[in-house]
Scaffold this motif. Structure first.
Motif, PDB file in Angstrom:
ATOM      1  N   GLU A 228       0.812  -1.205   0.000  1.00  0.00           N
ATOM      2  CA  GLU A 228       0.000   0.000   0.000  1.00  0.00           C
ATOM      3  C   GLU A 228       0.859   1.275   0.000  1.00  0.00           C
ATOM      4  N   GLU A 231       4.308  -0.255  -4.486  1.00  0.00           N
ATOM      5  CA  GLU A 231       3.996  -1.562  -5.045  1.00  0.00           C
ATOM      6  C   GLU A 231       5.044  -2.028  -6.057  1.00  0.00           C
ATOM      7  N   ASP A 261      -0.209  -8.520  -2.912  1.00  0.00           N
ATOM      8  CA  ASP A 261      -0.998  -8.092  -1.746  1.00  0.00           C
ATOM      9  C   ASP A 261      -1.256  -9.256  -0.814  1.00  0.00           C
ATOM     10  N   ASP A 297      -6.398  -3.067   0.654  1.00  0.00           N
ATOM     11  CA  ASP A 297      -5.902  -4.286   0.033  1.00  0.00           C
ATOM     12  C   ASP A 297      -6.504  -4.443  -1.369  1.00  0.00           C
ATOM     13  N   PHE A 298      -6.059  -5.537  -2.025  1.00  0.00           N
ATOM     14  CA  PHE A 298      -6.429  -5.707  -3.423  1.00  0.00           C
ATOM     15  C   PHE A 298      -7.002  -7.110  -3.630  1.00  0.00           C
TER      16      PHE A 298
END
Length: 794
Positions: A228, A231, A261, A297-298
């Protein structure tokens, strides 16, 4: 460089003793340098040895790659012991690169490289050398092979053949986590010096990653790198030969590293309170608002589940997750009413669906927010007091009878009056009417339950102030039955009883059916009619369960005495008014076996012998029919033969005479024949077809005119002739009809002259005048001169 090559050649000659050996040894040759002797077996003599001197003193040369001098690079020199320096020996060169890369001086044997060589392109060359006599062109020495090696220099930098590289590593990984291994390739000779020895280093990407100098393995250098926060990372890797020393050549490549992630962040609401406004007319199931919790988050780590915390008003709403936007969609579960409640407050909880146990210590992965919903007032249509109205009415109720009422109210502030009317689409035949103000429903037609037992239609209520706002409700009207039809016996109406039946035996169970709608608990009663209750052969036993049994009262029944009995049964229902009917059951007496199985109930079986089977009876009847057919055929043939004979006898009109032997009894014979039959036309059968035969021409004698006294016979005959003339069945030609009637028992004996032995001329009929007035006609007829035959009339 030339000095080094000569030194190498000298050392090779001293320690190895030479590698170039002639194909055929020359016994008298001498070496140009230090000779080396080999043992050679001479042909034909195995035990004889001879020392031979080698003529060549080399087997390989060295040449530097990438030579950039202005003169050809000197490689080496060839020399034969047979070369005395007189110019009689010629040296030749063949093989790889001979003439194009390497040249030889034919007189001195010096070899030169005429162009720059690249070891990475070709590391060595194989050539063949030979000494030839100039004059004879014959070889002085056998052809020998040698090698020229290209000596490597550091002229190639390391290269990353697979670069640039792409790698990934989970975020929050510890120090030393493996990322990727890179590899560089150096085209220089790895066996000569350090030209191909590669060392790896990082030029860009520190302090986040590190690389092993020898293996090229890249690892993380910092702990807890957060995706976060950052990246993507770009790392520049260098590979340098010569072991990394100064002057070595180097190559670089780029490695793009992505932090993947992990679920290390809980969802968070951006604010603690969400305000929503919802119209009270919103339909159930509709979305009334959206709220969203943020998760940095992803992918699946950012999937959020929303739930309503039980509390005030939470049971009226529901919340689901939008899979695309990860928003919480609030939906309406129950209808809202501004007049009942104007606001609702409840809490919503957001939590991650996929949790990572490595980060439980960070804290709970969920968050809570408050949702406040304000209900907006909307002008609504009237509301009925019930969702469905059910009413009942008896059939044949008089028109205009009120059977029920509906009620609707306007619940808005400043309520308006309501108007009622029936939806004509649902009650097209107008069986009912409704009062527009009171909402009372009345009959408009006579109702018949047997025709329609239930009616279903809709009533609409609308505001007087705004007729466009209306609501609809269904009305269900059940038509109640009035007991107007009597019960009847269900099938069968006919049953059988055995001849050997015993008293008290139940031969049939009967039940009743009523066309009226039987209410719950209705009972049917059965009994014998009063006129049949006197000395009955059968009686009716009521089982009190809407069935009854037909019970015998006699010990046996005989079909010869009475085959069929008629039993009148009275059935009553329990409705009001009570309806009853008398039903007649037919009971047939049948022949049964000892077990009560019926064998025969036919009437003909009474007169047949006991013990004949049905097949035997059919065979007997068939034989009788065949015999009757034979008799009828025989009689018909006899009649046809008789008719043919009669027609044959009548073909000649002159033979058409009826013969008989009876004689009349005279005037006293009043029983022989009634002459009135000749005078009564009704005696003759109607439409009787005559058997007339076309007569042949006849020459009849002249007849004397009849006397005037025979008018009765003449009139009768004329009448018969006229009837024959107008008869449509008569043939289309003249025919002969004969009328000859005489009595019997006359004292005058027979008057017929058919069987007489004498002719009419020999007869004397004068005596007839003496018999009295009754024979006067005959006397006149036979007293003429010419004969007259009274038996034939034309």
């Amino acid at each position: 460089m030339l000095t080094r090559n000569c030194l190498s050649l000298l050392l090779w000659v001293l320690f190895d003793g030479g590698l170039l050996i002639p194909l055929q040894p020359q016994p008298q040759q001498t070496l140009a340098t230090e000779p080396t002797e080999n043992v050679i077996h001479l042909p034909g003599r195995r035990s004889h040895f001879q020392r031979v001197k080698r003529g060549w003193v080399w087997n390989q040369f060295f040449v530097l790659e990438e030579y950039m001098g202005s003169e050809p690079q000197y490689v080496g020199k060839l020399h034969s012991d047979l070369d005395k320096g007189e110019g009689t020996v010629k040296y030749t060169l063949s093989g790889d690169g001979a003439g194009s890369v390497f040249t030889i001086d034919e007189t001195t044997g010096d070899i030169h490289a005429i162009r720059s060589l690249d070891r990475e392109e070709k590391p060595f060359y194989t050539l063949r050398a030979q000494a030839v006599d100039i004059e004879t062109r014959k070889p002085l020495e056998p052809e020998s092979e040698f090698i020229i090696k290209v000596q490597d220099i550091n002229d190639n930098e390391p290269k990353f053949l697979d670069g640039p590289y792409i790698a990934s590593v989970p975020e929050m990984s510890p120090v030393g986590a493996y990322v990727l291994q890179v590899k560089a390739t150096d085209a220089d000779d790895p066996t000569y010096g350090n030209s191909a020895r590669v060392v790896y280093s990082i030029l860009q990407g520190q302090p986040y990653f590190s690389i092993d100098p020898k293996t090229g393995v890249i690892r993380t250098a910092l702990p807890n790198m957060d995706r976060e926060v950052k990246e993507q990372y770009q790392v520049l890797i260098q590979a340098k030969d010569m072991g990394g020393q100064l002057g070595g050549l180097a190559g670089t490549t780029i490695v793009n590293i992505t932090l993947t992630d992990v679920n290390d962040n809980p969802p968070r609401f951006p604010k603690s309170i969400f305000h929503l406004k919802v119209p009270e007319s919103s339909p159930i199931g509709s979305a009334i608002g959206r709220i969203r919790a943020v998760d940095p988050d992803f992918g699946q780590n950012a999937e959020i589940e929303y739930n309503i915390v039980p509390g005030d008003g939470g049971n009226l709403f529901d919340i689901v997750t939008d899979e695309d936007t990860q928003e919480g969609v609030i939906k309406l579960k129950k209808p809202l009413d501004f007049e009942t409640k104007k606001a609702y407050t409840f809490k919503v909880e957001a939590s991650n669906v996929h949790l990572d146990h490595r980060f439980h210590s960070v804290g709970p992965f969920k968050d809570t927010a408050t949702v406040k919903i304000s209900v907006l007032d909307v002008e609504e249509p009237p509301v009925f007091s019930k969702p469905l109205y059910t009413m009942e009415v008896y059939e044949d109720t008089p028109i205009g009878t009120i059977i029920g009422a509906v009620t609707a109210q306007d619940l808005d502030v400043g309520s308006s009056s309501v108007r009622y009317f029936i939806d004509w689409k649902s009650d097209g035949d107008s069986y009912f009417t409704i009062d527009g103000t009171e909402g009372t429903i009345a009959t408009n037609e006579l109702l018949d339950r047997e025709s329609t037992a239930q009616y279903n239609f809709s009533v609409i209520a609308s505001k007087v102030s705004n007729p466009l706002l209306s609501s609809k409700v269904n009305i269900l009207i059940n038509v109640l039955d009035v007991n107007e039809f009597p019960p009847e016996i269900s099938v069968p109406y006919e049953t059988a009883v055995c001849e050997n039946a015993k008293p008290g035996q139940i031969i049939q169970i009967v039940s009743a059916a009523d066309r009226d709608l039987s209410p719950a608990g209705q009972q049917f009663s059965f009994r014998l009619s009063p006129e049949a209750a006197i000395k009955p052969n059968f009686t009716v036993r009521d089982f009190r369960n809407n069935t009854a049994g037909i019970e015998t009262r006699r010990n046996g029944y005989r079909r010869r005495q009475q085959e069929i009995y008629f039993l009148p049964v009275v059935i009553e229902d329990s409705s009001y008014p009570v309806q009853s009917s008398t039903n007649t059951m037919t009971i047939r007496v049948c022949r049964c076996d000892s077990d009560g199985t019926i064998l025969s109930c036919n009437v003909e079986a009474i007169f047949l012998p006991v013990g004949l089977s049905t097949g035997a009876l059919i065979a007997i009847l068939l034989c009788i029919v065949i015999l009757l057919a034979i008799v009828v055929l025989y009689v018909a043939l006899r009649r046809q033969k008789k008719k043919d004979t009669l027609m044959t006898s009548k073909e000649d009109i002159r033979d058409n005479v009826i013969h008989y032997d009876d004689e009349g009894g005279g005037e006293e014979d009043t029983q022989a024949f009634d002459i009135g039959a000749l005078r009564n036309p009704k005696v003759i059968e109607d439409n009787k077809i005559r058997r007339d035969i076309k007569p042949d021409p006849l020459c009849l004698p002249r007849q004397r005119p009849p006397v005037e006294d025979n008018t009765d016979i003449r009139d009768f005959i004329n009448q018969r002739l006229q009837e024959n003339d107008v008869d449509p069945t008569a043939p289309p030609y003249d025919s002969l009809a004969t009328y000859a009637y005489e009595g019997n028992g006359s004292v005058a004996d027979s008057l017929s002259s058919i069987d007489s032995l004498t002719t009419e001329a020999d007869q004397d009929y004068d005596y007839l005048t003496d018999w009295g007035p009754r024979f006067k006609v005959l006397a006149d007829m036979f007293g003429e001169e010419e004969s007259y035959n009274p038996d034939k009339v034309t």
